[in-house]
Scaffold this active site. Structure first.
Site, PDB file in Angstrom:
ATOM      1  N   ARG A 106     -10.209  -1.408  15.194  1.00 24.29           N
ATOM      2  CA  ARG A 106     -10.141  -0.577  14.003  1.00 24.29           C
ATOM      3  C   ARG A 106     -11.064  -1.241  12.993  1.00 24.29           C
ATOM      4  O   ARG A 106     -12.264  -1.107  13.103  1.00 24.29           O
ATOM      5  CB  ARG A 106      -8.671  -0.452  13.555  1.00 24.29           C
ATOM      6  CG  ARG A 106      -8.384   0.781  12.752  1.00 24.29           C
ATOM      7  CD  ARG A 106      -6.919   0.912  12.395  1.00 24.29           C
ATOM      8  NE  ARG A 106      -6.370  -0.300  11.777  1.00 24.29           N
ATOM      9  CZ  ARG A 106      -5.146  -0.392  11.266  1.00 24.29           C
ATOM     10  NH1 ARG A 106      -4.335   0.649  11.324  1.00 24.29           N
ATOM     11  NH2 ARG A 106      -4.721  -1.505  10.721  1.00 24.29           N
TER      12      ARG A 106
ATOM     13  N   LYS B 215       0.852  -1.202   0.000  1.00 23.90           N
ATOM     14  CA  LYS B 215       0.000   0.000   0.000  1.00 23.90           C
ATOM     15  C   LYS B 215       0.886   1.249   0.000  1.00 23.90           C
ATOM     16  O   LYS B 215       2.093   1.157   0.254  1.00 23.90           O
ATOM     17  CB  LYS B 215      -0.907  -0.037   1.238  1.00 23.90           C
ATOM     18  CG  LYS B 215      -0.161  -0.078   2.560  1.00 23.90           C
ATOM     19  CD  LYS B 215      -1.051  -0.564   3.694  1.00 23.90           C
ATOM     20  CE  LYS B 215      -0.256  -0.597   4.998  1.00 23.90           C
ATOM     21  NZ  LYS B 215      -0.997  -1.269   6.065  1.00 23.90           N
TER      22      LYS B 215
ATOM     23  N   MET C 180      11.370  24.203   2.442  1.00 20.72           N
ATOM     24  CA  MET C 180      10.627  23.419   1.452  1.00 20.72           C
ATOM     25  C   MET C 180      11.554  22.639   0.511  1.00 20.72           C
ATOM     26  O   MET C 180      11.315  21.472   0.202  1.00 20.72           O
ATOM     27  CB  MET C 180       9.697  24.327   0.641  1.00 20.72           C
ATOM     28  CG  MET C 180       8.765  23.550  -0.276  1.00 20.72           C
ATOM     29  SD  MET C 180       7.715  24.600  -1.281  1.00 20.72           S
ATOM     30  CE  MET C 180       6.588  25.261  -0.083  1.00 20.72           C
TER      31      MET C 180
ATOM     32  N   TYR D  48      15.280  30.132   8.139  1.00 20.20           N
ATOM     33  CA  TYR D  48      14.052  30.685   8.700  1.00 20.20           C
ATOM     34  C   TYR D  48      14.070  30.593  10.220  1.00 20.20           C
ATOM     35  O   TYR D  48      14.424  29.555  10.787  1.00 20.20           O
ATOM     36  CB  TYR D  48      12.830  29.919   8.188  1.00 20.20           C
ATOM     37  CG  TYR D  48      12.541  30.137   6.723  1.00 20.20           C
ATOM     38  CD1 TYR D  48      12.208  31.398   6.236  1.00 20.20           C
ATOM     39  CD2 TYR D  48      12.591  29.067   5.838  1.00 20.20           C
ATOM     40  CE1 TYR D  48      11.926  31.585   4.896  1.00 20.20           C
ATOM     41  CE2 TYR D  48      12.307  29.247   4.496  1.00 20.20           C
ATOM     42  CZ  TYR D  48      11.977  30.517   4.017  1.00 20.20           C
ATOM     43  OH  TYR D  48      11.701  30.696   2.701  1.00 20.20           O
TER      44      TYR D  48
HETATM   45  C1  LIG Z   1      -0.115  -2.220   6.632  1.00 24.97           C
HETATM   46  C2  LIG Z   1      -0.612  -3.543   7.043  1.00 24.97           C
HETATM   47  C3  LIG Z   1       0.276  -4.606   7.262  1.00 24.97           C
HETATM   48  C4  LIG Z   1       1.779  -4.462   7.225  1.00 24.97           C
HETATM   49  O1  LIG Z   1       2.230  -3.922   8.447  1.00 24.97           O
HETATM   50  P1  LIG Z   1       3.790  -3.744   8.752  1.00 24.97           P
HETATM   51  O2  LIG Z   1       3.826  -3.230  10.126  1.00 24.97           O
HETATM   52  O3  LIG Z   1       4.288  -2.726   7.767  1.00 24.97           O
HETATM   53  O4  LIG Z   1       4.409  -5.068   8.552  1.00 24.97           O
HETATM   54  C5  LIG Z   1      -0.273  -5.856   7.527  1.00 24.97           C
HETATM   55  N1  LIG Z   1      -1.605  -6.031   7.617  1.00 24.97           N
HETATM   56  C6  LIG Z   1      -2.476  -5.019   7.432  1.00 24.97           C
HETATM   57  C7  LIG Z   1      -3.934  -5.278   7.549  1.00 24.97           C
HETATM   58  C8  LIG Z   1      -2.020  -3.750   7.152  1.00 24.97           C
HETATM   59  O5  LIG Z   1      -2.892  -2.754   6.976  1.00 24.97           O
END
Ligand SMILES: *Cc1c(COP(=O)(O)O)cnc(C)c1O
Length: 366
Positions: free
Chosen positions: A132, A35, A308, A256
């Site tokens: 979650r 992702k 930036m 800055y």
């Molecule tokens: C992002 C995610 C992972 C991977 O987690 P890591 O800590 O990067 O290994 C695994 N399972 C789900 C459902 C996730 O959203």
């Protein structure tokens, strides 16, 4: 010449880290979690570096579409399932596995089944305590039977909240107990472990592991020392160059807000990398930057606020550094987790935030 910033993606490191997952979870199949554009590494990098994975897990249908267009024939798991009914046809056309985590998704699949006999591969998500995504244990079995009745292949999944911590609740053990009870007697494979569980809870792997951060060579805890034992290699190196040097007198200020004040006459190196490239703006004075020198290179601390497009460093450790000297912001010499820790975050956030304007180069030698 282009602006000198570059993210180099070490393909051999990806292969090495994937092999480490295979060694640590030899019985399991692997969903490589890609992702957020492969945690900022870009999808073309993961497709090449992680080609030996069993499947890719991601969020967006357009990423699944891109992988299929490139010829990926392995499995693809949509980690948050469908966001709306109109995604279903495309998800099936792309032959994706679906996570199902809420009743709306179950209802949607029932409505669809009424006019299609298409069998779908589903990972049904249990909320085993993270609160979650996922179904409460009290209704999980009911959801399982409803989906099973539609003729779908239903596997089981949950996610750990604290596999990187000791004694923080809910513990992996507590979540495992909840999971075991919820799925007892139901057929189907299981998917449990993220990177932290693969590294530290190898009794809680499941049939499909879901490594993310460890594939990129960073630590689930955000502390680089914590993965020293695991022999992982950082995949991304973010490098740039010194593009200007300022000669300061004692008492003069940098950048800055004048955050840094020169304690003595000294040189300040200006680097082509700023927060618009993904470097954390909160990095304080002292955050390490590696600078190429005539020797093996030295660490120079950030001096002055990150802006930036530029950061400024104290060059007192690098008397021979000059305009054009190479620097590494994170990667091989300075772990991304170390920069992140200085800035009050974790390596995940830094690599995922690599800005689209930073060019990426795939490095194929080891
Ligand atoms: C992002 C995610 C992972 C991977 O987690 P890591 O800590 O990067 O290994 C695994 N399972 C789900 C459902 C996730 O959203």
């Amino acid at each position: 010449m282009n602006r000198p910033i570059l993210a180099s993606i070490h393909i051999e490191a990806f292969k090495h880290n994937l092999n480490r997952v295979r060694t640590l979870a030899p019985e399991a199949q692997i969903w490589s979690v890609v992702k957020a554009a492969g945690y900022g590494h870009r999808l073309e990098s993961v497709l090449e570096g992680l080609a030996d994975t069993d499947g890719f897990a991601l969020l967006d249908l357009r990423d699944a579409d891109w992988l299929r267009t490139q010829g990926w024939q392995g499995r693809i798991l949509l980690l948050e399932g469908l966001f709306s009914a109109n995604e279903l046809t495309e998800a099936l056309a792309l032959d994706c596995d679906l996570v199902v985590h809420c009743q709306e998704q179950v209802t949607l699949l029932e409505a669809f089944a009424a006019h299609s006999g298409h069998a779908i591969r589903i990972f049904l998500k249990l909320n085993s305590g993270m609160n979650r995504l996922g179904f409460a244990p009290t209704i999980y079995r009911d959801m399982y039977h409803r989906l099973h009745a539609l003729g779908h292949q239903v596997d089981h999944m949950t996610h750990f909240a604290n596999a990187d911590a000791i004694d923080q609740k809910p513990t992996v053990g507590e979540q495992m107990d909840c999971f075991s009870k919820a799925v007892e007697g139901l057929s189907g494979k299981t998917s449990l472990a993220n990177s932290a569980a693969i590294l530290w809870h190898r009794t809680a792997l499941g049939d499909w592991v879901r490594p993310g951060i460890m594939l990129y060579g960073l630590s689930p805890t955000g502390l680089h020392e914590d993965i020293a034992h695991a022999n992982l290699k950082p995949v991304m190196s973010l490098t740039s160059e010194i593009i200007d040097i300022q000669h300061l007198a004692a008492g003069e200020h940098v950048g800055y807000g004048g955050r840094y004040t020169a304690p003595q006459a000294m040189r300040i190196g200006v680097i082509a990398c700023g927060y618009a490239d993904g470097y954390p703006r909160h990095a304080p004075d002292g955050t390490p930057v590696w600078v190429q020198t005539n020797g093996t290179g030295v660490i120079c601390p950030i001096a002055g606020r990150v802006s930036m497009d530029m950061i400024t460093i104290d060059l007192r450790n690098a008397p021979d550094a000059q305009i054009g000297s190479q620097v590494e912001l994170w990667g091989q010499k300075v772990p991304a987790d170390t920069v992140a820790a200085a800035a009050g975050t974790i390596g995940y956030e830094l690599i995922c935030a690599l800005a689209p304007r930073v060019p990426v180069e795939l490095i194929r030698k080891s």
